[in-house]
Scaffold this motif. Structure first.
Motif, PDB file in Angstrom:
ATOM      1  N   PHE A   4      27.072  46.770  41.150  1.00 19.41           N
ATOM      2  CA  PHE A   4      27.349  46.249  39.819  1.00 19.41           C
ATOM      3  C   PHE A   4      28.850  46.128  39.603  1.00 19.41           C
ATOM      4  O   PHE A   4      29.630  46.957  40.086  1.00 19.41           O
ATOM      5  CB  PHE A   4      26.729  47.258  38.828  1.00 19.41           C
ATOM      6  CG  PHE A   4      26.853  46.911  37.381  1.00 19.41           C
ATOM      7  CD1 PHE A   4      26.041  45.936  36.815  1.00 19.41           C
ATOM      8  CD2 PHE A   4      27.758  47.591  36.566  1.00 19.41           C
ATOM      9  CE1 PHE A   4      26.133  45.645  35.467  1.00 19.41           C
ATOM     10  CE2 PHE A   4      27.853  47.291  35.222  1.00 19.41           C
ATOM     11  CZ  PHE A   4      27.039  46.321  34.674  1.00 19.41           C
ATOM     12  N   CYS A   5      29.274  45.091  38.872  1.00 23.95           N
ATOM     13  CA  CYS A   5      30.682  44.958  38.512  1.00 23.95           C
ATOM     14  C   CYS A   5      30.866  45.433  37.072  1.00 23.95           C
ATOM     15  O   CYS A   5      30.322  44.843  36.141  1.00 23.95           O
ATOM     16  CB  CYS A   5      31.144  43.506  38.643  1.00 23.95           C
ATOM     17  SG  CYS A   5      32.804  43.250  37.983  1.00 23.95           S
ATOM     18  N   ASN A   6      31.623  46.498  36.904  1.00 20.45           N
ATOM     19  CA  ASN A   6      31.841  47.058  35.572  1.00 20.45           C
ATOM     20  C   ASN A   6      32.623  46.115  34.675  1.00 20.45           C
ATOM     21  O   ASN A   6      32.517  46.155  33.458  1.00 20.45           O
ATOM     22  CB  ASN A   6      32.606  48.379  35.668  1.00 20.45           C
ATOM     23  CG  ASN A   6      31.710  49.486  36.193  1.00 20.45           C
ATOM     24  OD1 ASN A   6      30.577  49.620  35.758  1.00 20.45           O
ATOM     25  ND2 ASN A   6      32.209  50.236  37.153  1.00 20.45           N
ATOM     26  N   GLY A  47      29.975  42.456  34.698  1.00 19.23           N
ATOM     27  CA  GLY A  47      28.523  42.589  34.622  1.00 19.23           C
ATOM     28  C   GLY A  47      27.767  41.898  35.752  1.00 19.23           C
ATOM     29  O   GLY A  47      26.534  41.858  35.748  1.00 19.23           O
ATOM     30  N   TRP A  48      28.481  41.368  36.728  1.00 18.56           N
ATOM     31  CA  TRP A  48      27.827  40.717  37.859  1.00 18.56           C
ATOM     32  C   TRP A  48      27.029  41.745  38.670  1.00 18.56           C
ATOM     33  O   TRP A  48      27.448  42.890  38.831  1.00 18.56           O
ATOM     34  CB  TRP A  48      28.890  40.053  38.749  1.00 18.56           C
ATOM     35  CG  TRP A  48      28.326  39.329  39.961  1.00 18.56           C
ATOM     36  CD1 TRP A  48      27.865  38.048  40.018  1.00 18.56           C
ATOM     37  CD2 TRP A  48      28.191  39.871  41.293  1.00 18.56           C
ATOM     38  NE1 TRP A  48      27.444  37.753  41.283  1.00 18.56           N
ATOM     39  CE2 TRP A  48      27.629  38.844  42.084  1.00 18.56           C
ATOM     40  CE3 TRP A  48      28.473  41.108  41.873  1.00 18.56           C
ATOM     41  CZ2 TRP A  48      27.361  39.004  43.445  1.00 18.56           C
ATOM     42  CZ3 TRP A  48      28.204  41.267  43.228  1.00 18.56           C
ATOM     43  CH2 TRP A  48      27.646  40.233  43.997  1.00 18.56           C
ATOM     44  N   VAL A  49      25.831  41.337  39.135  1.00 20.10           N
ATOM     45  CA  VAL A  49      25.000  42.226  39.947  1.00 20.10           C
ATOM     46  C   VAL A  49      24.621  41.504  41.230  1.00 20.10           C
ATOM     47  O   VAL A  49      24.306  40.312  41.190  1.00 20.10           O
ATOM     48  CB  VAL A  49      23.709  42.630  39.194  1.00 20.10           C
ATOM     49  CG1 VAL A  49      22.834  43.523  40.056  1.00 20.10           C
ATOM     50  CG2 VAL A  49      24.037  43.334  37.895  1.00 20.10           C
ATOM     51  N   ALA A  92      34.130  42.856  47.069  1.00 18.40           N
ATOM     52  CA  ALA A  92      34.550  42.782  45.672  1.00 18.40           C
ATOM     53  C   ALA A  92      33.591  41.878  44.915  1.00 18.40           C
ATOM     54  O   ALA A  92      32.761  41.195  45.510  1.00 18.40           O
ATOM     55  CB  ALA A  92      35.969  42.225  45.582  1.00 18.40           C
ATOM     56  N   CYS A  93      33.707  41.882  43.584  1.00 15.92           N
ATOM     57  CA  CYS A  93      32.841  41.071  42.729  1.00 15.92           C
ATOM     58  C   CYS A  93      33.005  39.591  43.055  1.00 15.92           C
ATOM     59  O   CYS A  93      34.119  39.091  43.204  1.00 15.92           O
ATOM     60  CB  CYS A  93      33.191  41.314  41.262  1.00 15.92           C
ATOM     61  SG  CYS A  93      32.311  40.221  40.138  1.00 15.92           S
ATOM     62  N   ALA A  94      31.911  38.883  43.164  1.00 16.34           N
ATOM     63  CA  ALA A  94      31.947  37.469  43.500  1.00 16.34           C
ATOM     64  C   ALA A  94      32.542  36.665  42.346  1.00 16.34           C
ATOM     65  O   ALA A  94      33.029  35.553  42.526  1.00 16.34           O
ATOM     66  CB  ALA A  94      30.536  36.981  43.813  1.00 16.34           C
ATOM     67  N   ASN A  95      32.544  37.230  41.154  1.00 23.62           N
ATOM     68  CA  ASN A  95      32.988  36.553  39.945  1.00 23.62           C
ATOM     69  C   ASN A  95      34.469  36.763  39.673  1.00 23.62           C
ATOM     70  O   ASN A  95      35.226  35.816  39.494  1.00 23.62           O
ATOM     71  CB  ASN A  95      32.203  37.150  38.778  1.00 23.62           C
ATOM     72  CG  ASN A  95      31.440  36.094  38.033  1.00 23.62           C
ATOM     73  OD1 ASN A  95      31.510  34.922  38.384  1.00 23.62           O
ATOM     74  ND2 ASN A  95      30.725  36.526  37.012  1.00 23.62           N
ATOM     75  N   CYS A  96      34.849  38.053  39.626  1.00 29.58           N
ATOM     76  CA  CYS A  96      36.187  38.365  39.143  1.00 29.58           C
ATOM     77  C   CYS A  96      37.008  39.151  40.157  1.00 29.58           C
ATOM     78  O   CYS A  96      38.121  39.579  39.850  1.00 29.58           O
ATOM     79  CB  CYS A  96      36.102  39.140  37.824  1.00 29.58           C
ATOM     80  SG  CYS A  96      35.388  40.774  38.006  1.00 29.58           S
ATOM     81  N   ALA A  97      36.464  39.337  41.340  1.00 26.98           N
ATOM     82  CA  ALA A  97      37.193  39.947  42.450  1.00 26.98           C
ATOM     83  C   ALA A  97      37.591  41.409  42.217  1.00 26.98           C
ATOM     84  O   ALA A  97      38.364  41.965  42.981  1.00 26.98           O
ATOM     85  CB  ALA A  97      38.429  39.119  42.828  1.00 26.98           C
TER      86      ALA A  97
END
Ligand SMILES: [Zn+2]
Ligand SMILES: [Zn+2]
Length: 727
Positions: A432-434, A437-439, A472-477
């Motif tokens: 999960f990305c804190n 919210g990406w999962v 890392a998060c695919a959205n916001c790295a």
């Protein structure tokens, strides 16, 4: 004369043929195999009936090529059972019958081939029991194999048995090879060292008294109350009368102790049947049962279809176990079919469990089944003390509350072992990305990927897809964090908090390799590992005498699930896992973590036990008109196109609504819990009927109508009568 023949095709019907031109010497009986032309191929089917005429015009009827058997390949009741099961579960009869035959017989091999069968002679039996002469280890092993399995082919005796060695035994007069009709097996029983409790004795007497007629006996007792001893004694009675006994178990690999106890008690004629058996062994075992040579068949669910002409008793051990239901293809319940078979054969059936299914308890309450309660044996450990930990009041460290951790420390300090139960494998159920919210989700399912940290992978537990762990998060790295706990993470946490205790983990990931399970259990038994973390696999049959604490981490998954059976499964799991505690000398303790300690089903389970739980659970079922107070069938469908799926199920439901009378409810279509799995959308229509007969009447009209619907080629559908899971 028209032959009605079941052929191995997915079509729900039998096929009409004219008898072969060359007349058969014996009168034709249902159950013989017939070779017939089918399109451009030849198929081997089974004759299920003979009629005077056919719906097909004379010119269209084909002539059968050959009758393969003079006698049926199934005993009468088994053939009836197969036909009834195909009808009841609305499955193609040809497939049902084919699945019950070993591959060699489907291919046309003789049912009663004259093979060499080895067994002990009287002198050999004496030698085996008395060990009168000093023997080498190899000869002793051969005698034991013959005693346990004979008369049997070389294959059934085991790989270590060579023909030349057997010939040597024959020379000494200890072994005989029978090529023609073998002698019936003499089963020698070793006397039991156990004195029966009054409750066990009553059950044994009652089951023996029902010899020769149908009677269903629920043997209701916790682990360690002596159910197996009751099975052994009643089977002994059956063997004395020249009969065969069928013992169904959920999984052979998980019940080695039960099989071992049978082998220790009875000298001969035990055959074990399960899906892992090599084809030739399966064939040999099948023949042995069919000819009445094998006297005790121990097998998993498909063994309920074994041809046994002298069957006099059926035992279903752990009757509540979900693995008695086949979850794909021909979706039958072996437990239910076993009851039907016993009824038809006019023989007693024994259903054993520490946590009987609500259906079975209701049957007992209605007086249809006799109920025999087995309390714990005197001298056995007292039942464990059970307590709840309120997760709202206590801080947790990776899912482990402070009181739970303290209890582990206390029990380890006192020299005990602890079991930590969590029915979720892997490290964490979500990544999960804190920040945003990406999962991490599966590309093929509507589901999250489970992090398996040790393997360095993300895995989908629904379709098996595997992906690399993103850095890392695919959205916001920004960095990702694992959320929630699986067994791998709990193991890691406990290893950190209790250094030196030794951790073992029992789940599908740690037991996949050959011998891995044995090695793991050995670490627990030897005390090298003193904390055992595990999933549902823990509930099956293992015996850990030094375990004094059982910790159930997350009881809440089952409390609010949409499936009406979820609470029953939860209660069974809790009781079964708790049953692992305090079975030796040490008093046991069970701790259940929950955020809903006031939930009525949970408190009832703690204060009044499984029986008390079952009472109010059955009341709830009755109020909601769920089984056993109604009957269900589920039409499941899946397709790559969501709109095609929806269209198909909507028309199926509409057509059902037109056919249904006021007693039948057509519910849905509704999405499955995992609405897309392996790139297929999944949904279902649920049918609820007041009784079996009404459901059958409806399905008999509805399913042909569904078959006739214009379904796009991508739609796959199936029907599940008496589904165990409705998701
Ligand atoms: Zn993010
Ligand atoms: Zn998936």
């Amino acid at each position: 004369m028209i032959l009605k023949i079941a052929l191995d095709t997915p079509l729900r019907r039998v096929f009409d043929y004219l008898p072969p031109e060359k007349p058969h010497p014996n009168p034709l009986k249902a159950g013989v195999r017939v070779r017939v032309p089918f399109g451009r191929r030849q198929l081997i089917g089974v004759l299920v009936g003979i009629a005077d005429d056919s719906a097909l015009p004379d010119g269209k009827l084909k002539v059968a090529l050959e009758i393969l058997d003079s006698d049926p390949v199934f005993d009468t009741v088994t053939l009836e059972l197969l036909c009834w099961a195909a009808d009841y579960y609305h499955h193609a009869i040809g497939e049902v019958i084919a699945a019950a035959l070993p591959a060699a017989l489907r291919a046309g091999e003789l049912a009663e081939e004259r093979v060499e069968l080895w067994s002990l002679s009287e002198a050999g039996l004496h030698q085996y029991r008395a060990q009168a002469q000093r023997l080498g280890p190899r000869q002793r092993a051969l005698l034991t194999a013959l005693a346990l399995h004979g008369p049997a082919t070389l294959g059934l005796l085991g790989v270590a048995c060579r023909r030349a060695q057997l010939a040597q035994l024959a020379k000494r007069g200890w072994a005989v090879a029978n090529v023609e009709t073998p002698q019936p097996v003499r089963v020698v029983q070793r006397p039991s060292e156990v004195t029966l409790t009054p409750e066990q004795a009553r059950a044994v007497d009652a089951i023996r008294d029902s010899h020769g007629r149908f009677a269903a006996h629920l043997l209701y007792g916790v682990t360690g109350s002596g159910k197996t001893e009751v099975y052994l004694r009643t089977i002994a009675g059956v063997l004395d009368n020249g009969g065969q006994a069928l013992v169904l178990v959920p999984e052979i690999a998980l019940t080695p102790q039960l099989v071992e106890r049978f082998r220790q008690r009875f000298s001969a004629g035990i055959v074990v049947l399960h899906s892992g058996l090599a084809a030739t062994l399966r064939r040999d075992a099948w023949r042995s049962a069919h000819r009445g040579l094998a006297r005790i068949i121990i097998g998993t669910r498909s063994a309920v279809f074994t041809s046994m002409p002298h069957l006099k008793l059926i035992v279903v051990d752990e009757e509540h176990d979900a693995s008695y239901k086949q979850h794909e293809g021909f979706r039958y319940s072996a437990r239910d079919l076993a009851v039907w078979r016993a009824q038809r054969a006019k023989i007693p059936i024994v259903l054993g469990s520490a946590t009987p299914s609500l259906e079975t308890l209701d049957n007992a309450a209605q007086g249809r089944y006799a109920k025999w309660l087995l309390p714990q044996r005197p001298g056995a450990a007292r039942p464990p003390r059970t307590g709840l930990v309120d997760l709202r009041k206590h801080a947790c460290e990776q899912g482990l509350s402070r009181p739970a951790l303290e209890a582990i420390g206390r029990h380890l300090h006192a020299g005990g072992q602890a079991i930590v139960f969590l029915n979720r494998r892997g490290y964490a159920p979500a990544l999960f990305c804190n920040a945003c919210g990406w999962v991490a989700a599966c590309a093929h399912c509507d589901a999250r990927m489970t992090l398996h940290r040790r393997a360095g992978q993300l895995r989908c537990h629904h379709c098996g897809a595997v992906a690399a762990v993103p850095s890392a998060c695919a959205n916001c790295a920004l960095p990702l964090s694992p959320v929630g706990q699986g067994t791998e993470r709990v193991e890691e946490t406990l290893a950190r908090l209790f250094p030196g205790a030794g951790l073992a983990r029992l789940d599908r990931d740690t037991t996949a390799g050959r011998g891995a399970m044995e090695a793991l259990l050995h670490r627990v038994h030897s005390g090298t590992a003193r904390i055992l973390v595990g999933t549902q696999m823990l509930t099956k049959g293992h015996h850990f005498p030094d375990v004094s604490l059982v910790l159930i981490l997350d009881a809440d998954q089952g409390l609010f699930a949409s499936d009406f059976r979820a609470t029953e499964r939860l209660a069974q799991t809790i009781i079964q896992v708790a049953g692992r505690a305090g079975r030796g000398e040490r008093p046991g303790e069970v701790i259940i973590q929950t955020a809903f300690p006031e939930h009525p089903l949970l408190t009832r389970l703690i204060t009044a036990g499984y029986e008390g739980f079952a009472e109010i659970a059955l009341e709830e079922r009755r109020a909601a008109e769920w089984p056993p107070y109604s009957r269900l069938a589920m039409l499941r469908a899946e397709a790559r196109s969501e709109s095609q799926l929806d269209q198909f199920l909507t028309s199926a439901a509409a057509c059902g609504a037109r056919l249904a009378d006021s007693a039948i409810q057509v519910l849905g279509p509704a999405q499955a819990l995992i609405a897309r799995r392996a790139d297929h959308y999944r949904a279902h229509v649920l049918i609820e009927a007041p009784a079996r007969r009404a459901l059958k009447r409806f399905l008999t009209q509805w399913l042909p109508a569904v078959e006739a619907l214009p379904a796009p080629s991508g739609i796959r559908w199936s029907v599940d009568v008496d589904p165990l899971e409705i998701d």
